[in-house]
Design a protein around this motif. Structure first.
Motif, PDB file in Angstrom:
ATOM      1  N   VAL A  80       0.998  -1.205  -0.024  1.00 47.75           N
ATOM      2  CA  VAL A  80       0.087   0.079  -0.081  1.00 47.75           C
ATOM      3  C   VAL A  80       0.803   1.192   0.028  1.00 47.75           C
ATOM      4  O   VAL A  80       1.829   1.403   0.862  1.00 47.75           O
ATOM      5  N   ILE A  81       0.648   1.928  -0.961  1.00 44.77           N
ATOM      6  CA  ILE A  81       1.570   3.561  -1.135  1.00 44.77           C
ATOM      7  C   ILE A  81       0.282   4.457  -0.658  1.00 44.77           C
ATOM      8  O   ILE A  81      -0.420   4.739  -1.477  1.00 44.77           O
ATOM      9  N   SER A  82       0.581   5.062   0.373  1.00 41.30           N
ATOM     10  CA  SER A  82      -0.302   6.039   1.125  1.00 41.30           C
ATOM     11  C   SER A  82       0.049   7.562   0.824  1.00 41.30           C
ATOM     12  O   SER A  82       1.126   7.853   0.872  1.00 41.30           O
ATOM     13  N   ARG A  83      -1.076   8.336   0.834  1.00 38.18           N
ATOM     14  CA  ARG A  83      -0.976   9.910   0.718  1.00 38.18           C
ATOM     15  C   ARG A  83      -1.712  10.421   1.392  1.00 38.18           C
ATOM     16  O   ARG A  83      -2.919   9.874   1.584  1.00 38.18           O
ATOM     17  N   ASP A  84      -1.363  11.763   1.955  1.00 41.38           N
ATOM     18  CA  ASP A  84      -2.302  12.559   2.700  1.00 41.38           C
ATOM     19  C   ASP A  84      -2.748  13.928   1.683  1.00 41.38           C
ATOM     20  O   ASP A  84      -2.124  14.419   1.295  1.00 41.38           O
ATOM     21  N   ASP A  85      -4.283  13.842   1.643  1.00 36.76           N
ATOM     22  CA  ASP A  85      -4.843  14.746   0.842  1.00 36.76           C
ATOM     23  C   ASP A  85      -5.148  16.060   1.624  1.00 36.76           C
ATOM     24  O   ASP A  85      -5.643  17.059   1.036  1.00 36.76           O
ATOM     25  N   ALA A  86      -4.868  16.182   3.004  1.00 32.34           N
ATOM     26  CA  ALA A  86      -4.867  17.283   3.500  1.00 32.34           C
ATOM     27  C   ALA A  86      -6.295  18.103   3.922  1.00 32.34           C
ATOM     28  O   ALA A  86      -6.665  19.186   3.794  1.00 32.34           O
ATOM     29  N   GLY A  87      -7.416  16.924   3.393  1.00 30.34           N
ATOM     30  CA  GLY A  87      -8.896  17.413   3.418  1.00 30.34           C
ATOM     31  C   GLY A  87      -9.100  18.321   1.993  1.00 30.34           C
ATOM     32  O   GLY A  87     -10.258  18.996   2.080  1.00 30.34           O
ATOM     33  N   LYS A  88      -8.448  18.140   1.064  1.00 33.31           N
ATOM     34  CA  LYS A  88      -8.464  19.107  -0.221  1.00 33.31           C
ATOM     35  C   LYS A  88      -8.699  18.358  -1.380  1.00 33.31           C
ATOM     36  O   LYS A  88      -7.928  17.474  -1.711  1.00 33.31           O
ATOM     37  N   PRO A  89      -9.818  18.497  -2.167  1.00 34.66           N
ATOM     38  CA  PRO A  89     -10.096  17.726  -3.230  1.00 34.66           C
ATOM     39  C   PRO A  89      -8.907  17.807  -4.418  1.00 34.66           C
ATOM     40  O   PRO A  89      -8.535  16.663  -5.044  1.00 34.66           O
ATOM     41  N   GLU A  90      -8.399  18.894  -4.655  1.00 33.02           N
ATOM     42  CA  GLU A  90      -7.174  19.049  -5.632  1.00 33.02           C
ATOM     43  C   GLU A  90      -6.118  18.371  -5.165  1.00 33.02           C
ATOM     44  O   GLU A  90      -5.278  17.767  -6.015  1.00 33.02           O
ATOM     45  N   GLU A  91      -5.784  18.168  -3.797  1.00 33.80           N
ATOM     46  CA  GLU A  91      -4.600  17.692  -3.388  1.00 33.80           C
ATOM     47  C   GLU A  91      -4.827  16.016  -3.878  1.00 33.80           C
ATOM     48  O   GLU A  91      -3.953  15.337  -4.146  1.00 33.80           O
ATOM     49  N   ALA A  92      -6.059  15.593  -3.355  1.00 34.17           N
ATOM     50  CA  ALA A  92      -6.457  14.082  -3.712  1.00 34.17           C
ATOM     51  C   ALA A  92      -6.139  13.651  -4.972  1.00 34.17           C
ATOM     52  O   ALA A  92      -5.538  12.734  -5.405  1.00 34.17           O
ATOM     53  N   VAL A  93      -6.568  14.739  -6.184  1.00 38.84           N
ATOM     54  CA  VAL A  93      -6.366  14.077  -7.506  1.00 38.84           C
ATOM     55  C   VAL A  93      -5.000  14.326  -7.837  1.00 38.84           C
ATOM     56  O   VAL A  93      -4.565  13.507  -8.646  1.00 38.84           O
ATOM     57  N   ARG A  94      -4.101  15.318  -7.218  1.00 39.14           N
ATOM     58  CA  ARG A  94      -2.880  15.207  -7.657  1.00 39.14           C
ATOM     59  C   ARG A  94      -2.084  14.113  -7.173  1.00 39.14           C
ATOM     60  O   ARG A  94      -1.369  13.516  -7.953  1.00 39.14           O
ATOM     61  N   HIS A  95      -2.552  13.493  -5.959  1.00 38.17           N
ATOM     62  CA  HIS A  95      -1.934  12.401  -5.391  1.00 38.17           C
ATOM     63  C   HIS A  95      -2.403  11.118  -6.436  1.00 38.17           C
ATOM     64  O   HIS A  95      -1.442  10.038  -6.675  1.00 38.17           O
ATOM     65  N   ALA A  96      -3.563  11.101  -6.708  1.00 39.30           N
ATOM     66  CA  ALA A  96      -4.133   9.949  -7.528  1.00 39.30           C
ATOM     67  C   ALA A  96      -3.363   9.995  -8.745  1.00 39.30           C
ATOM     68  O   ALA A  96      -2.871   8.821  -9.290  1.00 39.30           O
ATOM     69  N   VAL A  97      -2.964  11.088  -9.583  1.00 39.01           N
ATOM     70  CA  VAL A  97      -2.090  11.265 -10.646  1.00 39.01           C
ATOM     71  C   VAL A  97      -0.879  10.549 -10.458  1.00 39.01           C
ATOM     72  O   VAL A  97      -0.436   9.819 -11.324  1.00 39.01           O
ATOM     73  N   GLU A  98      -0.233  11.034  -9.511  1.00 35.42           N
ATOM     74  CA  GLU A  98       0.970  10.518  -9.196  1.00 35.42           C
ATOM     75  C   GLU A  98       1.239   9.025  -9.018  1.00 35.42           C
ATOM     76  O   GLU A  98       2.167   8.330  -9.328  1.00 35.42           O
ATOM     77  N   LEU A  99       0.177   8.696  -8.202  1.00 39.01           N
ATOM     78  CA  LEU A  99       0.119   7.070  -7.889  1.00 39.01           C
ATOM     79  C   LEU A  99       0.008   6.399  -8.928  1.00 39.01           C
ATOM     80  O   LEU A  99       0.357   5.147  -9.277  1.00 39.01           O
TER      81      LEU A  99
END
Length: 413
Positions: A80-99
């Motif tokens: 499992v490779i985990s990321r923190d979105d800081a409660g922000k939709p744009e951060e979540a999408v940025r991490h999804a792209v990278e993952l």
């Protein structure tokens, strides 16, 4: 005597050597592919909602450790490779792209806030990536904005509202007020509660709606405005620090427990541990009475969780663990990590949770995982649930016709 090879013999020998080396390379490549980890990309609000997401992380960590100790999946380890979105939709999408692009994950999971979950669901749809929404509760996630690649684990706002409405309809209250955070989750919960309660009790009316910004509740102003409408009962959807502020102010003003309250999620240990002896008695809630559940599945999970982390489980722990159990079951069923094969496997998938068996309804890709419904009480200076029952999610899902009227047709293909 020196032996010389003619031109034809040299060509034959070179060809044989090439075939031999190619075979070795192909074998090594196949072995490398077989041994490559199955990668799950996990995104959540770890820095903004630690009271829920830390137990959630520990829950999925336990599940991953268990599956790897048993040999992994398809002969491969699970990572499992985990990321923190800081409660922000744009951060979540940025991490999804990278993952997806750099880490090459096979599947995405996670999400806490509903607006973050909707952003990840949209990414999943556009990129044809399977996404297991662990916590986001908005009905839109599987209905109006649902898509074939998004599956939701926890019971939705509609389902949990339906569980609470069974109890709310028994109250003599006719005049209702609502207090909910002004974003997707709160709006969805209030809409479902109003619709379902009016269906059971046509005589009720909603006399006040308060919409504080998430995390910025002015409890005094909110309660003053609420009580000016003279409600017989309140439906509350606040959680976290907002819930603590609301309870403290309501207790000081003598509103609780005098005015009956029906409240989403407020019986969860994540929030009761903060409220302690300020827990408002008599509130009708959904929650998790972890210390009173004696089923075999839950006892095993709770014991293993305590042994690993030296603390008792919370709802987040169950959600994290169950998310991975669902993913493991789907990969086993599909015998693959291919996205389209996983979509097929998840639809109608049966899997185990500490609450008992569950499955993903094929029609809207909503899990039947349930919740506990009961009343709040204070014991030994701590909040707890009493008179509780387990509400199986399957019994609180809307009809197929209801879903088809709200979910895009292409999402059901």
């Amino acid at each position: 005597m020196e032996t010389r090879l003619n031109f034809t013999q040299r060509r034959l020998l070179s060809a044989a050597l090439l075939v031999y080396l190619t075979g070795i390379y192909s074998s090594a490549l196949a072995q490398s592919s077989t041994q490559a980890n199955i990668k799950i990309g996990e995104i959540n609000s770890y820095s903004t909602m630690p009271q829920f997401t830390q137990p959630y992380r520990q829950g999925w960590q336990l599940a991953v450790e268990e599956i790897n100790a048993a040999g992994g999946l398809l002969g491969r380890k699970v990572e499992v490779i985990s990321r923190d979105d800081a409660g922000k939709p744009e951060e979540a999408v940025r991490h999804a792209v990278e993952l997806r692009s750099r880490e090459k994950v096979d599947i995405l999971a996670g999400g806490f806030l509903s607006n973050v979950g909707l952003a990840l669901a949209d990414f999943a749809h556009k990129n044809k990536t399977v996404f297991i929404a662990s916590e986001p509760l908005s009905d839109a996630l599987v209905w109006e904005k649902g898509n074939r690649y998004t599956f939701r684990l926890r019971p939705s706002t509609y389902m949990q509202s339906a569980m609470l409405v069974e109890e709310a309809a028994k109250l003599p209250a006719k005049r209702w007020a609502t207090i909910a955070p002004n974003y997707e989750y709160g709006q969805s919960a209030v809409a479902s509660f109003k619709e379902l309660l009016k269906a059971k009790r046509p005589d009720v009316e909603f006399v006040s709606e308060q919409w504080p910004a998430l995390g910025k509740l002015d409890a005094g102003t909110t309660l003053q405005a609420t009580m000016q409408s003279k409600p017989d009962a309140i439906f509350n959807v606040t959680f976290g620090s907002d819930l603590a502020k609301l309870v403290r102010e309501g207790n000081q003003r003598g509103i609780f427990p005098k005015t009956p309250v029906v409240s989403l999620l407020s019986g969860e240990p994540e929030y009761l541990d903060v409220l302690k002896d300020e827990t408002p008695k008599g509130w009708i809630v959904t929650g998790y009475p972890w210390d009173q559940i004696d089923t075999r599945e839950h006892a095993s999970f709770a014991a293993n969780y305590y042994k690993r982390f030296n603390e008792n489980p919370k709802v987040g722990s169950v959600v994290g663990y169950s998310t991975m159990q669902a993913i493991f079951a789907a990969i086993k069923k599909a015998n693959s990590t291919d996205g389209e094969k996983l979509v097929t496997a998840f639809r109608g998938l049966k899997f185990s949770t500490p609450f008992g068996p569950a499955e993903f309804r094929a029609l809207d890709q909503q899990s039947t995982m349930g919740a506990f419904v009961g009343k709040l009480e204070v014991r030994a200076n701590k909040g707890t649930m009493t008179d509780w029952r387990y509400a199986d999610g399957k019994a609180y899902m809307p009809s197929n016709a209801y879903v088809k009227a709200r979910r895009p047709a292409e999402a059901m293909q």
